[in-house]
Write a protein that holds these residues in place. Structure first.
Motif, PDB file in Angstrom:
ATOM      1  N   SER A 106       0.585  -1.546   0.077  1.00 18.13           N
ATOM      2  CA  SER A 106      -0.135  -0.100   0.379  1.00 18.13           C
ATOM      3  C   SER A 106       1.025   0.856  -0.202  1.00 18.13           C
ATOM      4  O   SER A 106       0.298   2.602  -1.192  1.00 18.13           O
ATOM      5  CB  SER A 106      -0.781  -0.144   1.419  1.00 18.13           C
ATOM      6  N   SER A 107       1.987   1.360   0.377  1.00 16.85           N
ATOM      7  CA  SER A 107       3.064   2.225   0.707  1.00 16.85           C
ATOM      8  C   SER A 107       4.235   2.787  -0.686  1.00 16.85           C
ATOM      9  O   SER A 107       4.955   3.474  -0.865  1.00 16.85           O
ATOM     10  CB  SER A 107       3.836   2.373   2.048  1.00 16.85           C
ATOM     11  N   THR A 108       3.385   2.149  -1.590  1.00 18.11           N
ATOM     12  CA  THR A 108       4.357   1.733  -3.055  1.00 18.11           C
ATOM     13  C   THR A 108       3.434   2.485  -3.451  1.00 18.11           C
ATOM     14  O   THR A 108       2.556   3.182  -3.764  1.00 18.11           O
ATOM     15  CB  THR A 108       4.735   0.105  -3.720  1.00 18.11           C
ATOM     16  N   GLY A 109       3.966   3.620  -5.221  1.00 14.48           N
ATOM     17  CA  GLY A 109       3.187   4.489  -6.165  1.00 14.48           C
ATOM     18  C   GLY A 109       2.387   3.389  -7.203  1.00 14.48           C
ATOM     19  O   GLY A 109       1.535   2.367  -6.584  1.00 14.48           O
ATOM     20  N   LYS A 110       2.541   3.266  -8.387  1.00 12.61           N
ATOM     21  CA  LYS A 110       1.701   2.821  -9.180  1.00 12.61           C
ATOM     22  C   LYS A 110       2.477   1.461  -9.280  1.00 12.61           C
ATOM     23  O   LYS A 110       0.986   0.870 -10.460  1.00 12.61           O
ATOM     24  CB  LYS A 110       2.243   3.893 -10.495  1.00 12.61           C
ATOM     25  N   VAL A 190      -6.191  -1.894   4.032  1.00 13.07           N
ATOM     26  CA  VAL A 190      -5.484  -0.969   4.358  1.00 13.07           C
ATOM     27  C   VAL A 190      -5.514  -0.065   3.514  1.00 13.07           C
ATOM     28  O   VAL A 190      -4.921   1.338   3.754  1.00 13.07           O
ATOM     29  CB  VAL A 190      -3.928  -1.552   4.408  1.00 13.07           C
ATOM     30  N   GLU A 191      -5.375   0.195   2.286  1.00 11.45           N
ATOM     31  CA  GLU A 191      -6.326   1.430   1.102  1.00 11.45           C
ATOM     32  C   GLU A 191      -7.238   1.925   1.486  1.00 11.45           C
ATOM     33  O   GLU A 191      -7.593   3.198   1.418  1.00 11.45           O
ATOM     34  CB  GLU A 191      -6.184   0.678  -0.397  1.00 11.45           C
ATOM     35  N   ALA A 192      -8.135   1.179   2.971  1.00 12.39           N
ATOM     36  CA  ALA A 192      -9.816   2.378   2.699  1.00 12.39           C
ATOM     37  C   ALA A 192      -8.867   2.531   4.076  1.00 12.39           C
ATOM     38  O   ALA A 192     -10.726   4.251   3.505  1.00 12.39           O
ATOM     39  CB  ALA A 192     -10.617   1.604   3.192  1.00 12.39           C
ATOM     40  N   VAL A 193      -7.956   2.840   4.548  1.00 10.64           N
ATOM     41  CA  VAL A 193      -7.971   4.183   5.933  1.00 10.64           C
ATOM     42  C   VAL A 193      -7.743   5.111   4.793  1.00 10.64           C
ATOM     43  O   VAL A 193      -6.887   5.694   3.662  1.00 10.64           O
ATOM     44  CB  VAL A 193      -6.500   3.945   6.388  1.00 10.64           C
ATOM     45  N   PRO A 194      -8.216   6.260   5.896  1.00 13.90           N
ATOM     46  CA  PRO A 194      -8.308   7.497   5.295  1.00 13.90           C
ATOM     47  C   PRO A 194      -7.119   8.563   5.767  1.00 13.90           C
ATOM     48  O   PRO A 194      -5.711   8.187   6.162  1.00 13.90           O
ATOM     49  CB  PRO A 194      -9.068   8.371   6.421  1.00 13.90           C
ATOM     50  N   SER A 195      -6.745   8.836   3.981  1.00 12.78           N
ATOM     51  CA  SER A 195      -5.426   9.537   3.746  1.00 12.78           C
ATOM     52  C   SER A 195      -5.171  10.539   4.879  1.00 12.78           C
ATOM     53  O   SER A 195      -3.919  10.502   5.297  1.00 12.78           O
ATOM     54  CB  SER A 195      -4.746   9.240   2.512  1.00 12.78           C
ATOM     55  N   ASP A 196      -6.017  11.554   5.029  1.00  7.20           N
ATOM     56  CA  ASP A 196      -5.963  12.674   6.129  1.00  7.20           C
ATOM     57  C   ASP A 196      -5.709  12.548   7.094  1.00  7.20           C
ATOM     58  O   ASP A 196      -5.044  12.807   8.162  1.00  7.20           O
ATOM     59  CB  ASP A 196      -6.932  13.177   5.677  1.00  7.20           C
ATOM     60  N   VAL A 197      -6.068  11.084   7.850  1.00  9.59           N
ATOM     61  CA  VAL A 197      -5.709  10.760   9.012  1.00  9.59           C
ATOM     62  C   VAL A 197      -4.595  10.291   9.171  1.00  9.59           C
ATOM     63  O   VAL A 197      -3.970  11.185  10.300  1.00  9.59           O
ATOM     64  CB  VAL A 197      -6.550   9.173   9.762  1.00  9.59           C
ATOM     65  N   VAL A 198      -3.354   9.810   7.715  1.00  5.67           N
ATOM     66  CA  VAL A 198      -2.522   9.570   8.128  1.00  5.67           C
ATOM     67  C   VAL A 198      -1.171  10.519   7.997  1.00  5.67           C
ATOM     68  O   VAL A 198      -0.102  10.075   8.966  1.00  5.67           O
ATOM     69  CB  VAL A 198      -1.978   7.960   7.136  1.00  5.67           C
ATOM     70  N   PRO A 218      -5.450  -0.800  14.011  1.00  5.19           N
ATOM     71  CA  PRO A 218      -7.236  -0.696  15.136  1.00  5.19           C
ATOM     72  C   PRO A 218      -7.927   0.318  14.595  1.00  5.19           C
ATOM     73  O   PRO A 218      -9.087  -0.526  14.763  1.00  5.19           O
ATOM     74  CB  PRO A 218      -6.796   0.906  15.721  1.00  5.19           C
ATOM     75  N   LEU A 219      -7.219   0.726  12.852  1.00 10.41           N
ATOM     76  CA  LEU A 219      -8.838   1.020  12.099  1.00 10.41           C
ATOM     77  C   LEU A 219      -9.340  -0.141  11.649  1.00 10.41           C
ATOM     78  O   LEU A 219     -10.451  -0.523  10.537  1.00 10.41           O
ATOM     79  CB  LEU A 219      -8.487   1.823  11.043  1.00 10.41           C
ATOM     80  N   ILE A 220      -8.350  -1.431  11.072  1.00 12.15           N
ATOM     81  CA  ILE A 220      -8.570  -2.604  10.112  1.00 12.15           C
ATOM     82  C   ILE A 220      -8.759  -3.916  11.597  1.00 12.15           C
ATOM     83  O   ILE A 220      -8.797  -5.053  10.334  1.00 12.15           O
ATOM     84  CB  ILE A 220      -7.564  -2.691   9.320  1.00 12.15           C
ATOM     85  N   TRP A 221      -8.874  -3.627  12.553  1.00 12.94           N
ATOM     86  CA  TRP A 221      -8.906  -4.614  13.147  1.00 12.94           C
ATOM     87  C   TRP A 221     -10.319  -5.457  13.424  1.00 12.94           C
ATOM     88  O   TRP A 221     -10.386  -6.743  12.752  1.00 12.94           O
ATOM     89  CB  TRP A 221      -8.647  -4.663  14.754  1.00 12.94           C
ATOM     90  N   PRO A 222     -11.182  -5.113  12.828  1.00 17.12           N
ATOM     91  CA  PRO A 222     -12.437  -6.041  12.640  1.00 17.12           C
ATOM     92  C   PRO A 222     -12.089  -6.550  11.526  1.00 17.12           C
ATOM     93  O   PRO A 222     -12.528  -7.996  10.971  1.00 17.12           O
ATOM     94  CB  PRO A 222     -13.182  -4.996  12.160  1.00 17.12           C
ATOM     95  N   THR A 223     -11.539  -6.114  10.285  1.00 17.79           N
ATOM     96  CA  THR A 223     -11.073  -6.914   8.896  1.00 17.79           C
ATOM     97  C   THR A 223     -10.281  -7.658   9.505  1.00 17.79           C
ATOM     98  O   THR A 223     -10.333  -9.133   8.811  1.00 17.79           O
ATOM     99  CB  THR A 223     -10.164  -5.950   7.969  1.00 17.79           C
ATOM    100  N   ILE A 224      -9.047  -7.406  10.190  1.00 14.10           N
ATOM    101  CA  ILE A 224      -8.227  -8.851  10.508  1.00 14.10           C
ATOM    102  C   ILE A 224      -8.934  -9.885  11.100  1.00 14.10           C
ATOM    103  O   ILE A 224      -8.733 -10.874  11.215  1.00 14.10           O
ATOM    104  CB  ILE A 224      -7.125  -8.090  11.527  1.00 14.10           C
ATOM    105  N   LEU A 225      -9.915  -9.433  12.089  1.00 15.39           N
ATOM    106  CA  LEU A 225     -10.688 -10.781  12.585  1.00 15.39           C
ATOM    107  C   LEU A 225     -11.651 -11.657  11.528  1.00 15.39           C
ATOM    108  O   LEU A 225     -11.300 -12.533  12.132  1.00 15.39           O
ATOM    109  CB  LEU A 225     -12.004 -10.126  13.519  1.00 15.39           C
ATOM    110  N   VAL A 226     -12.215 -10.760   9.977  1.00  7.51           N
ATOM    111  CA  VAL A 226     -12.785 -11.347  10.024  1.00  7.51           C
ATOM    112  C   VAL A 226     -11.161 -12.213   8.737  1.00  7.51           C
ATOM    113  O   VAL A 226     -11.754 -13.766   8.516  1.00  7.51           O
ATOM    114  CB  VAL A 226     -12.950 -10.571   8.294  1.00  7.51           C
ATOM    115  N   ALA A 227     -10.501 -12.102   8.667  1.00  7.67           N
ATOM    116  CA  ALA A 227      -9.462 -12.941   7.392  1.00  7.67           C
ATOM    117  C   ALA A 227      -8.791 -13.118   8.449  1.00  7.67           C
ATOM    118  O   ALA A 227      -9.020 -15.185   8.093  1.00  7.67           O
ATOM    119  CB  ALA A 227      -8.294 -12.030   7.617  1.00  7.67           C
TER     120      ALA A 227
END
Length: 304
Positions: A106-110, A190-198, A218-227
Motif C-alpha cells: 500500500s505504501s508503494t506508488g504506481k 489498508v487502502e480504505a484507511v483515510p489518508s488524511d488521518v495518516v 486499530p482501524l482495520i482490526w475488524p477486517t483482521i478478525l474476518v481474515a
C-alpha cells in the motif's frame, strides 16, 4: 363474467400480498433438498451400522456403538490435535505476513497493481499442481531445497519423512499458498484507511511504527478478525495438501481430521462411524463459529 373477474382479482391480490414468500419458495425448497435432507441422512447414518451384502445396504440401528468408537478412537484425537496445531500456526503466520505485505504494498506508488497481481498467483494455482511442485522441492534425493543445503556443506533434510518436520513442512506450503488470500483482504482494508488521518499523524511527527500500530491496525482490526475467521475454518478443513504431500505420515504425524474421515469412509468403508466423525467435526466447527462470533461482538462493543 363478473365472478370470473372477481376470481382473477382475488388471485392477483393473493400474489401481491405473498409475492416475497412465493419468490423465496424455490430457493427454500432447493436449500431443503441440498442441505436439510443430507444432514438428516447423515444423522441417521451416524446412529446406524451399515454393511454391504449382495450389492445392497443393510442398516442396523446401533446409536451408542459409533459414539463409543468415537470416544475410543486414538487416531481421531491425534488428528484433532494435529489439525488444531496446523490451523493455529499456519493462520497466525499467514495473517502476520499478509498484514505486513498489505502495509508494504500500500505504501508503494504506481507499481502496487502489478505487485498485487504477482502476489496472488499462488492462490490461482490448482492444489494438485501445488502439492506435486512442493513434493518435488522437498525430495530427499533431488529436491531444490536439499540441493541448496548440500551446496553449503550441510546434510540433506528429510522434510516429509521426519516425524518432527513433516507437519512444519506442510505448514510452509499452506503459508505459501494462502498468504496471498489474507493479503488481498487486508490490502483492501489498508487502502480504505483515510489518508488524511495518516498525513495528520505524519505532520504531528508520528513515526512509521506509531502509524502502523496506533492508527492502521486499530482501524482495520475488524477486517483482521474476518481474515482470521475465514482462514481458520479453511485451515481446519485442510485435505488436499496433506493427502498429496504425506498422506498423513510418517506414522500419524500429519494425520488431520479431514484425512482421517476420508480413510474411514473410502478405505475402511465404515459409513456409520464416518458419519459420526462428520457430526463431531460439524459440532466443533459450529462451536468455533459461536466463539468467534462472541469474540467479534466483544471487540466491536469494546471499540464502541
Amino acid at each position: 363474467m363478473t365472478a370470473h373477474s372477481d376470481r382473477k382479482i382475488t388471485v392477483s391480490d393473493f400474489v401481491d400480498r405473498h409475492f416475497h414468500w412465493l419468490a423465496l419458495a424455490p430457493a427454500v425448497i432447493f436449500l431443503l433438498l441440498l442441505t436439510v435432507y443430507p444432514v438428516v441422512e447423515l444423522i441417521a447414518m451416524a446412529l446406524s451400522t451399515i454393511t454391504f451384502e449382495r450389492a445392497s445396504e443393510i442398516w442396523s440401528f446401533t446409536p451408542g456403538e459409533n459414539f463409543q468408537q468415537l470416544l475410543d478412537d486414538d487416531i481421531f484425537r491425534i488428528a484433532l490435535k494435529n489439525t488444531a496445531v496446523f490451523a493455529l500456526v499456519s493462520v497466525l503466520i499467514e495473517v502476520f505476513f499478509g498484514l505486513g505485505l498489505a502495509i508494504l504494498v500500500s505504501s508503494t506508488g504506481k507499481s502496487k497493481g502489478f505487485i498485487r497481481t504477482v502476489l496472488i498467483i499462488p492462490i490461482l494455482m490448482p492444489p494438485v499442481a501445488i502439492g506435486s511442485m512442493w513434493k518435488l522441492m522437498y525430495s530427499l534425493d533431488f529436491g531444490v531445497l536439499n540441493q541448496a543445503i548440500t551446496a553449503v556443506g550441510l546434510p540433506p533434510v528429510n522434510w516429509l519423512g521426519s516425524t518432527s518436520l513433516a507437519l512444519l513442512s506442510v505448514v510452509i506450503v499452506d503459508v505459501w499458498h494462502w498468504t496471498p488470500f489474507v493479503f488481498l483482504i487486508l490490502f483492501a482494508a489498508v487502502e480504505a484507511v483515510p489518508s488524511d488521518v495518516v498525513e495528520a499523524a505524519r505532520i504531528d511527527g508520528a513515526s512509521n511504527r506509531s502509524i502502523i500500530f496506533r492508527i492502521i491496525i486499530p482501524l482495520i482490526w475488524p477486517t483482521i478478525l474476518v481474515a482470521l475467521f475465514f482462514r481458520t475454518i479453511l485451515a481446519f478443513k485442510v485435505f488436499d495438501q496433506i493427502f498429496l504431500l504425506t498422506s498423513g505420515g510418517p506414522g500419524t504425524s500429519t494425520e488431520v481430521v479431514s484425512l482421517h474421515l476420508y480413510k474411514v469412509y473410502f478405505q475402511q468403508n465404515d459409513l456409520g462411524y464416518g458419519s459420526m466423525l462428520s457430526l463431531a467435526v460439524i459440532a466443533a466447527t459450529l462451536a468455533f463459529i459461536w466463539v468467534a462470533h462472541r469474540a467479534g461482538r466483544f471487540v466491536r462493543a469494546k471499540d464502541a
